[in-house]
Design a protein around this motif. Structure first.
Motif, PDB file in Angstrom:
ATOM      1  N   TYR A 398       7.323  52.749  12.879  1.00 42.33           N
ATOM      2  CA  TYR A 398       6.141  53.309  12.221  1.00 42.33           C
ATOM      3  C   TYR A 398       5.184  52.192  11.810  1.00 42.33           C
ATOM      4  N   ALA A 399       5.725  51.151  11.147  1.00 35.84           N
ATOM      5  CA  ALA A 399       4.879  50.056  10.658  1.00 35.84           C
ATOM      6  C   ALA A 399       4.219  49.308  11.814  1.00 35.84           C
ATOM      7  N   LEU A 400       4.965  49.075  12.884  1.00 39.79           N
ATOM      8  CA  LEU A 400       4.399  48.384  14.047  1.00 39.79           C
ATOM      9  C   LEU A 400       3.271  49.189  14.669  1.00 39.79           C
ATOM     10  N   ALA A 401       3.526  50.474  14.895  1.00 40.45           N
ATOM     11  CA  ALA A 401       2.492  51.323  15.494  1.00 40.45           C
ATOM     12  C   ALA A 401       1.267  51.387  14.598  1.00 40.45           C
ATOM     13  N   ASP A 402       1.478  51.492  13.297  1.00 43.11           N
ATOM     14  CA  ASP A 402       0.367  51.582  12.344  1.00 43.11           C
ATOM     15  C   ASP A 402      -0.467  50.303  12.353  1.00 43.11           C
ATOM     16  N   GLN A 403       0.208  49.163  12.307  1.00 42.77           N
ATOM     17  CA  GLN A 403      -0.524  47.887  12.309  1.00 42.77           C
ATOM     18  C   GLN A 403      -1.304  47.693  13.598  1.00 42.77           C
TER      19      GLN A 403
END
Length: 503
Positions: A398-403
């Motif tokens: 989630y964090a990777l996709a969001d960033q």
């Protein structure tokens, strides 16, 4: 005079531990490091005879510091022997590919020689320089060890051979790609671990505590419904080793009582007692588990002070779980109040040892710009490592996709982010624990589709006005009931005329 003779002349007890560590270094470097950790314990007792026998190594080192009998260089070497000994004793808690045991034991032997020189100076005066020659490692050949194990039926030699093969198997297993389901070892490491277990079993049947633990713990970790009896048999061996005072066995008994596997009954009170027994011998994982139990009131009352002290001892010994726990205690307001940098330093120490929860938390802090000198690129690298661990995978995806959805203009990177987002959504749909992330994940996917389309238009103007992304809506099924008039409301309930709906 060579280094072994010098060590024996300074202290027969320390010299014998040094000799054993040096003899074992070529064959079982991990086992040799545990002897050097014992060397550190005896050194503290020798330097400060007022040390209490029940004190663990961390407390002994602190007592040595407070006594004023040791310099910073002495303390640094004691910490080195403590940390490397713990890692060698519990390699399963660390990344095997980062543990260079031969280099660690060489560094440990050098630290031990410095500590021996310190004792020599205290006895003879700093003006007198010890003169000795460091010889090559003693050739403690596997053939000689095997002779003692086979023909002399020496249980210590049999145990040492088991350790030799186990260390070799674990190194091979770190690079294996295909694994057996029952014991988790790969095709290359399987024959080697079988050799280790053979020697552990023979030594265990001679009541060797270390071998009873190794053999028993191996059996308890076997997988499969048809081998429950083997796991129970393993638990009995571990219990026998625990009764003999073996710290690893006491900690493992704590694990059994804590989690209640199929061959054991869960009992948090007994779990705490078992961990306490192991913690009295400075067992870092037992101390870390005690910290968690004190914090949460498991098996006894909540005691945040005890939680902090246990975790501090374990963290100082280099145990990553405890280092991360210190950070979580800080977040709860139970440790380092008003001193976030100190808490973050413990978090960084755990992350550097590849502890997944710590890497995830550190990446989050970097993203929030709360760690000076760290960049978003470093956060992304941490997230990428965390996606390979089940407990941190969903949040990292989630964090990777969001960033990446907002921090890149590169078409390939946005496509990579989209694959992370879709993988994240699949994991969320299969795991109710993460349902709260679903809406945000779908928004990230929509944002990435828009940005990818915009990138395509910039690169290929002829693709202007690309087909908009719309959510998938299942097609209405064709009505198959009794015939109805074309102008009457459709039986499907859509409020449309039948001729405009399900005809």
């Amino acid at each position: 005079m060579n280094d072994v003779d010098f060590a024996l002349s300074v202290s027969p007890q320390l010299g014998e531990l040094y000799r054993q560590a040096k003899d074992l270094a070529p064959i079982t470097p991990g086992h040799a490091l545990t002897f050097l950790r014992s060397f550190a314990v005896i050194f503290c007792e020798t330097l400060d005879p007022n040390t209490k026998p029940e004190q663990n190594l961390n407390s002994r080192i602190n007592s040595t510091l407070n006594s004023g009998l040791a310099s910073e260089k002495v303390l640094a070497r004691l910490r080195l022997l403590q940390s490397s000994g713990n890692k060698a004793a519990h390699p399963e808690e660390y990344d095997w590919t980062t543990l260079d045991l031969p280099a660690m034991v060489e560094e440990g032997l050098s630290a031990a020689r410095y500590l021996l020189e310190h004792l020599y100076w205290l006895a003879q005066g700093s003006a007198t320089q010890p003169v000795y020659t460091v010889t090559e490692d003693t050739v403690h050949s596997q053939m000689k060890l095997s002779f003692r194990a086979v023909f002399e039926e020496d249980s210590e030699a049999r145990y040492t051979l088991g350790i030799h093969f186990k260390e070799m198997a674990d190194r091979l297993n770190a690079t294996d790609v295909m694994f057996y389901a029952d014991n988790g070892y790969g095709f290359n490491s399987r024959p080697v671990i079988n050799q280790a277990i053979h020697w552990f079993q023979i030594a265990a049947d001679s009541s060797h505590a270390g071998a009873m633990f190794e053999y028993g713990s191996y059996l308890t970790q076997l997988k499969g419904d048809g081998i429950v009896d083997e796991r129970r048999k393993g638990a009995l061996y571990v219990a026998r080793a625990s009764n003999e005072g073996h710290a690893d066995a006491q900690a493992l008994m704590g694990d059994f009582y804590f989690s209640g596997p199929d061959f054991f009954e869960k009992d948090l009170k007994y779990a705490r007692e078992s961990y306490l027994q192991a913690a009295s011998q400075s067992h870092p994982r037992a101390l870390a588990q005690l910290g968690l139990m004190h914090e949460r009131g498991l098996g006894g009352p909540i005691d945040f002070d005890a939680a902090l002290q246990c975790s501090l001892q374990s963290a100082a010994a280099g145990f990553p779980q405890a280092q991360f726990h210190l950070y979580t205690l800080h977040i709860q307001g139970q440790a380092f109040v008003g001193d976030e940098p100190r808490a973050i330093n413990w978090l960084i120490a755990a992350a550097e040892q590849k502890y997944p929860d710590a890497m995830l938390a550190l990446a989050d802090l970097i993203t929030q710009k709360r760690v000076p000198g760290r960049t978003i690129i470093e956060a992304q690298a941490l997230y990428e490592q965390c996606i390979y661990t089940p407990g941190t995978r969903v949040k990292s995806l989630y964090a990777l996709a969001d960033q990446l959805s907002t921090h890149t203009e590169e078409f390939d990177v946005m496509n990579k982010a989209l694959s992370y987002a879709f993988s994240c959504k699949d994991e969320i749909l299969n795991n109710p624990e993460y349902q709260y992330l679903l809406q945000g994940c779908e928004e990230i996917i929509r944002t990435l589709w828009i940005r990818i389309n915009e990138s395509l238009v910039r690169t290929y103007p002829q693709l202007a006005n690309p087909v908009p992304v719309v959510p998938y809506i299942p097609h209405r099924l064709t009505y198959s009931g009794p015939s109805v008039g074309r102008n009457v409301p459709c039986p499907c309930g859509s409020q449309k005329k039948y001729k405009h709906c399900c005809i």
